[in-house]
Design a protein around this motif. Sequence first.
Motif, PDB file in Angstrom:
ATOM      1  N   LYS A  50       0.701  -1.213  -0.184  1.00  0.00           N
ATOM      2  CA  LYS A  50      -0.159   0.058  -0.024  1.00  0.00           C
ATOM      3  C   LYS A  50       0.824   1.495   0.154  1.00  0.00           C
ATOM      4  O   LYS A  50       0.427   2.432  -0.708  1.00  0.00           O
ATOM      5  CB  LYS A  50      -0.944   0.086   1.264  1.00  0.00           C
ATOM      6  N   VAL A  51       2.124   1.230   0.660  1.00  0.00           N
ATOM      7  CA  VAL A  51       2.732   2.483   0.788  1.00  0.00           C
ATOM      8  C   VAL A  51       3.293   2.553  -0.780  1.00  0.00           C
ATOM      9  O   VAL A  51       3.617   3.704  -1.046  1.00  0.00           O
ATOM     10  CB  VAL A  51       3.829   2.070   1.981  1.00  0.00           C
ATOM     11  N   CYS A  52       4.034   1.515  -1.278  1.00  0.00           N
ATOM     12  CA  CYS A  52       4.431   1.757  -2.798  1.00  0.00           C
ATOM     13  C   CYS A  52       3.243   2.112  -3.731  1.00  0.00           C
ATOM     14  O   CYS A  52       3.644   2.916  -4.390  1.00  0.00           O
ATOM     15  CB  CYS A  52       5.002   0.350  -2.962  1.00  0.00           C
ATOM     16  N   ASP A  53       2.310   1.558  -3.611  1.00  0.00           N
ATOM     17  CA  ASP A  53       1.061   1.983  -4.550  1.00  0.00           C
ATOM     18  C   ASP A  53       0.929   3.656  -4.222  1.00  0.00           C
ATOM     19  O   ASP A  53       0.523   4.489  -5.129  1.00  0.00           O
ATOM     20  CB  ASP A  53      -0.112   1.054  -4.056  1.00  0.00           C
ATOM     21  N   ARG A  54       0.618   3.849  -2.969  1.00  0.00           N
ATOM     22  CA  ARG A  54       0.471   5.327  -2.734  1.00  0.00           C
ATOM     23  C   ARG A  54       1.498   6.189  -3.112  1.00  0.00           C
ATOM     24  O   ARG A  54       1.307   7.243  -3.943  1.00  0.00           O
ATOM     25  CB  ARG A  54       0.376   5.487  -1.138  1.00  0.00           C
ATOM     26  N   PHE A  55       2.940   5.752  -2.998  1.00  0.00           N
ATOM     27  CA  PHE A  55       4.023   6.567  -3.458  1.00  0.00           C
ATOM     28  C   PHE A  55       3.834   6.678  -5.129  1.00  0.00           C
ATOM     29  O   PHE A  55       4.206   7.694  -5.668  1.00  0.00           O
ATOM     30  CB  PHE A  55       5.116   6.057  -2.901  1.00  0.00           C
ATOM     31  N   ASP A  56       3.682   5.497  -5.702  1.00  0.00           N
ATOM     32  CA  ASP A  56       3.670   5.292  -7.067  1.00  0.00           C
ATOM     33  C   ASP A  56       2.470   6.689  -7.743  1.00  0.00           C
ATOM     34  O   ASP A  56       2.835   6.928  -8.627  1.00  0.00           O
ATOM     35  CB  ASP A  56       3.211   3.922  -7.588  1.00  0.00           C
ATOM     36  N   ASN A 121      -5.453  15.399   1.103  1.00  0.00           N
ATOM     37  CA  ASN A 121      -5.064  14.733   2.197  1.00  0.00           C
ATOM     38  C   ASN A 121      -5.447  13.268   2.087  1.00  0.00           C
ATOM     39  O   ASN A 121      -4.774  12.261   2.511  1.00  0.00           O
ATOM     40  CB  ASN A 121      -5.264  15.115   3.482  1.00  0.00           C
ATOM     41  N   SER A 122      -6.348  13.196   1.432  1.00  0.00           N
ATOM     42  CA  SER A 122      -7.075  11.628   1.051  1.00  0.00           C
ATOM     43  C   SER A 122      -6.594  10.958  -0.150  1.00  0.00           C
ATOM     44  O   SER A 122      -6.974   9.922  -0.270  1.00  0.00           O
ATOM     45  CB  SER A 122      -8.634  11.665   0.909  1.00  0.00           C
ATOM     46  N   ILE A 123      -5.735  11.457  -0.902  1.00  0.00           N
ATOM     47  CA  ILE A 123      -5.277  10.899  -1.997  1.00  0.00           C
ATOM     48  C   ILE A 123      -4.417   9.470  -1.720  1.00  0.00           C
ATOM     49  O   ILE A 123      -4.529   8.554  -2.271  1.00  0.00           O
ATOM     50  CB  ILE A 123      -4.305  11.905  -2.910  1.00  0.00           C
ATOM     51  N   ASN A 124      -3.869   9.685  -0.600  1.00  0.00           N
ATOM     52  CA  ASN A 124      -2.996   8.513  -0.093  1.00  0.00           C
ATOM     53  C   ASN A 124      -3.973   7.068   0.330  1.00  0.00           C
ATOM     54  O   ASN A 124      -3.284   6.027   0.055  1.00  0.00           O
ATOM     55  CB  ASN A 124      -2.540   8.747   1.469  1.00  0.00           C
ATOM     56  N   ASN A 125      -5.335   7.453   0.213  1.00  0.00           N
ATOM     57  CA  ASN A 125      -6.143   6.255   0.396  1.00  0.00           C
ATOM     58  C   ASN A 125      -6.592   5.663  -0.911  1.00  0.00           C
ATOM     59  O   ASN A 125      -7.232   4.522  -0.962  1.00  0.00           O
ATOM     60  CB  ASN A 125      -7.395   6.724   1.136  1.00  0.00           C
ATOM     61  N   PHE A 126      -6.042   6.148  -2.043  1.00  0.00           N
ATOM     62  CA  PHE A 126      -6.430   5.662  -3.333  1.00  0.00           C
ATOM     63  C   PHE A 126      -5.349   4.584  -3.845  1.00  0.00           C
ATOM     64  O   PHE A 126      -3.958   4.956  -3.618  1.00  0.00           O
ATOM     65  CB  PHE A 126      -6.488   6.807  -4.557  1.00  0.00           C
ATOM     66  N   SER A 127      -5.471   3.454  -4.473  1.00  0.00           N
ATOM     67  CA  SER A 127      -4.665   2.861  -5.404  1.00  0.00           C
ATOM     68  C   SER A 127      -4.713   3.678  -6.832  1.00  0.00           C
ATOM     69  O   SER A 127      -5.611   4.584  -6.972  1.00  0.00           O
ATOM     70  CB  SER A 127      -5.155   1.385  -5.743  1.00  0.00           C
ATOM     71  N   LYS A 128      -3.560   3.433  -7.674  1.00  0.00           N
ATOM     72  CA  LYS A 128      -3.521   4.411  -8.867  1.00  0.00           C
ATOM     73  C   LYS A 128      -4.576   4.047  -9.919  1.00  0.00           C
ATOM     74  O   LYS A 128      -5.265   4.946 -10.246  1.00  0.00           O
ATOM     75  CB  LYS A 128      -1.915   4.162  -9.561  1.00  0.00           C
ATOM     76  N   ILE A 155      -9.345   2.721  -0.964  1.00  0.00           N
ATOM     77  CA  ILE A 155     -10.321   2.971  -2.284  1.00  0.00           C
ATOM     78  C   ILE A 155      -9.182   2.059  -3.410  1.00  0.00           C
ATOM     79  O   ILE A 155      -8.291   2.584  -3.614  1.00  0.00           O
ATOM     80  CB  ILE A 155     -10.457   4.499  -2.502  1.00  0.00           C
ATOM     81  N   THR A 156     -10.005   1.171  -3.761  1.00  0.00           N
ATOM     82  CA  THR A 156      -9.591   0.183  -4.940  1.00  0.00           C
ATOM     83  C   THR A 156     -10.583   0.220  -6.083  1.00  0.00           C
ATOM     84  O   THR A 156     -11.753   0.928  -5.914  1.00  0.00           O
ATOM     85  CB  THR A 156      -9.198  -1.032  -4.545  1.00  0.00           C
ATOM     86  N   ARG A 157     -10.380  -0.249  -7.108  1.00  0.00           N
ATOM     87  CA  ARG A 157     -11.170  -0.143  -8.123  1.00  0.00           C
ATOM     88  C   ARG A 157     -12.535  -0.845  -7.874  1.00  0.00           C
ATOM     89  O   ARG A 157     -13.587  -0.566  -8.360  1.00  0.00           O
ATOM     90  CB  ARG A 157     -10.615  -0.810  -9.436  1.00  0.00           C
ATOM     91  N   ARG A 158     -12.572  -1.886  -7.057  1.00  0.00           N
ATOM     92  CA  ARG A 158     -13.564  -2.725  -6.400  1.00  0.00           C
ATOM     93  C   ARG A 158     -14.663  -1.675  -5.838  1.00  0.00           C
ATOM     94  O   ARG A 158     -15.902  -1.658  -5.960  1.00  0.00           O
ATOM     95  CB  ARG A 158     -13.075  -3.804  -5.515  1.00  0.00           C
ATOM     96  N   GLU A 159     -13.893  -0.768  -4.778  1.00  0.00           N
ATOM     97  CA  GLU A 159     -14.857   0.064  -4.068  1.00  0.00           C
ATOM     98  C   GLU A 159     -15.540   1.128  -5.175  1.00  0.00           C
ATOM     99  O   GLU A 159     -16.659   1.523  -4.888  1.00  0.00           O
ATOM    100  CB  GLU A 159     -14.093   0.779  -2.913  1.00  0.00           C
ATOM    101  N   VAL A 160     -14.639   1.776  -6.072  1.00  0.00           N
ATOM    102  CA  VAL A 160     -15.150   2.692  -6.985  1.00  0.00           C
ATOM    103  C   VAL A 160     -16.544   2.122  -7.716  1.00  0.00           C
ATOM    104  O   VAL A 160     -17.433   2.726  -8.058  1.00  0.00           O
ATOM    105  CB  VAL A 160     -14.299   3.133  -7.833  1.00  0.00           C
ATOM    106  N   LYS A 161     -16.010   1.087  -8.396  1.00  0.00           N
ATOM    107  CA  LYS A 161     -17.461   0.171  -9.005  1.00  0.00           C
ATOM    108  C   LYS A 161     -18.356  -0.121  -8.411  1.00  0.00           C
ATOM    109  O   LYS A 161     -19.829   0.289  -8.573  1.00  0.00           O
ATOM    110  CB  LYS A 161     -16.760  -1.222  -9.614  1.00  0.00           C
ATOM    111  N   GLN A 162     -18.288  -0.583  -6.992  1.00  0.00           N
ATOM    112  CA  GLN A 162     -19.377  -0.806  -6.169  1.00  0.00           C
ATOM    113  C   GLN A 162     -20.129   0.439  -5.874  1.00  0.00           C
ATOM    114  O   GLN A 162     -21.333   0.725  -6.052  1.00  0.00           O
ATOM    115  CB  GLN A 162     -18.866  -1.356  -4.744  1.00  0.00           C
ATOM    116  N   LEU A 163     -19.687   1.777  -5.535  1.00  0.00           N
ATOM    117  CA  LEU A 163     -20.232   3.083  -5.513  1.00  0.00           C
ATOM    118  C   LEU A 163     -20.873   3.576  -6.691  1.00  0.00           C
ATOM    119  O   LEU A 163     -21.964   4.022  -6.563  1.00  0.00           O
ATOM    120  CB  LEU A 163     -19.112   3.864  -4.797  1.00  0.00           C
TER     121      LEU A 163
END
Length: 349
Positions: A50-56, A121-128, A155-163
Motif C-alpha cells: 500500500k505504501v508503494c502503491d501510494r507513492f507510485d 490529504n485523502s489521495i493516499n487512500n487511493f490505489s492508482k 479505495i480500490t477499483r472494486r470500491e469505485v465500481k461498487q459505489l
Amino acid sequence: MTDMIAVPPSSDEIINALETPVDFNFQLPDPEDEAIQEMDFQQQLDAVWKVCDRFDLQTDIWRGRVLRTIRDREKKGGDGRGTGFLNWLKQREITKSQAYTLIQLANSADTLLAEGQLDPNSINNFSKRAFVETAKSDPEVQRLVSEAAQNGDRITRREVKQLSDEWTAMSSELLPPEVKEKASEGTLPARHLAPLVKEMEKLPDSHIEVLQKEMAERPDVDTVKLLTSEARNLAKYLDAAAQVQTLKNRPIDLEMALEEALRLDCLNTAADLVKQATQLEQAVAKLYTTWKRLGSLADRLYVDTGASNPNLRSMLTCLESLSSEVIEVQLDEAGEKTVRLRVMTDDHN
C-alpha cells in the motif's frame, strides 16, 4: 498540490506531497519462517504494498504535471512538431503513450482537486487505478468515492465500481420503485442492477415499459439477470437491423418480427442473424473495392511489362483467378475445397 502550470511548486511542496509516514527501508517477512501465521504474513506484505502503491500514485501525478509543462512550453515556443518534447521523452526512455497517460492522470488529479471533489490529504487512500477510475466517473460518483476516502476507507477499483453501481441503481428513472426499494434494503444488489440500466438506456420507450412491468412483478436477482440478457439482445437486434441495407426499403415490419422472436424465445438467434447479415454486407463491400483495386493494379502492371519480363507476366496470369469476373479461392492447401464468386454489378445511374 498546486497546478504546476499556474504556480510552479516549491521543493518543500513536492517533498510534502511525496512524503510517506513509513521509511522505504522495509523489513519484509521471511518467506521460510513457518512461525509467522499466514494472516500476519499477508498483512505485513499488504502494508508495504500500500505504501508503494501510494507513492507510485503521487509520483506519477507529479510526473504527469512535469510532462504537461514541457509539452505546453513546446507548443508555445517549439518548432510546431513537438520535437523538443519528443526528445525529452527519448532521453528518459518514456514512450509518447506513457507520457500522455501520465498527463491524463495529472489532469484528473487537478480537476478533482479544483472542483473540490477531493481532499489532497485523502489521495493516499487511493490505489492508482482507483484514482483514474474515479476521475472518469460521473460527478456524483466522484463525490461518493471522495467522501469514502476522506472517512479513511481504502479505495480500490472494486470500491469505485461498487459505489458507481449503487449510484446508477438508485438514481436511474428506468428502474421501478419496487426494485429500488429492494436495492435500498440490500436484498437486490446494485451490481446486478447497473448492467440492466446500461442496457435499458439503449432501448426505445415501448420496450423499456415491458421490462419495467416484468421487474415490478418479480423484483428479484433471477429476474434482473434474465431481463439484462433480454435487454442486451434487444439492443443488439435493433442496432444491427438498422444497419442491414438489404432490409431497408423492403416491405417488412422489423418491430413485428422482433415481437415474434420474443414470443418464440429466439431473440438471441434473431439478433445474431441480423448482426451476421451486417457483417456480410460490409465484407462484400470491402471485397468489391479490393477486387476493383486488384484489377486496376494488374492492368497497370500488364501495360508496363512485356515479353522480356516472363516472371512478372507469369505472376499476372496466376492472379487472374482473383482479378477476373469469377473469383476463385481455394480454402485448403490440398485444393479439395474451392469457392467461386461471380462479381456482377448493377449501376443505377
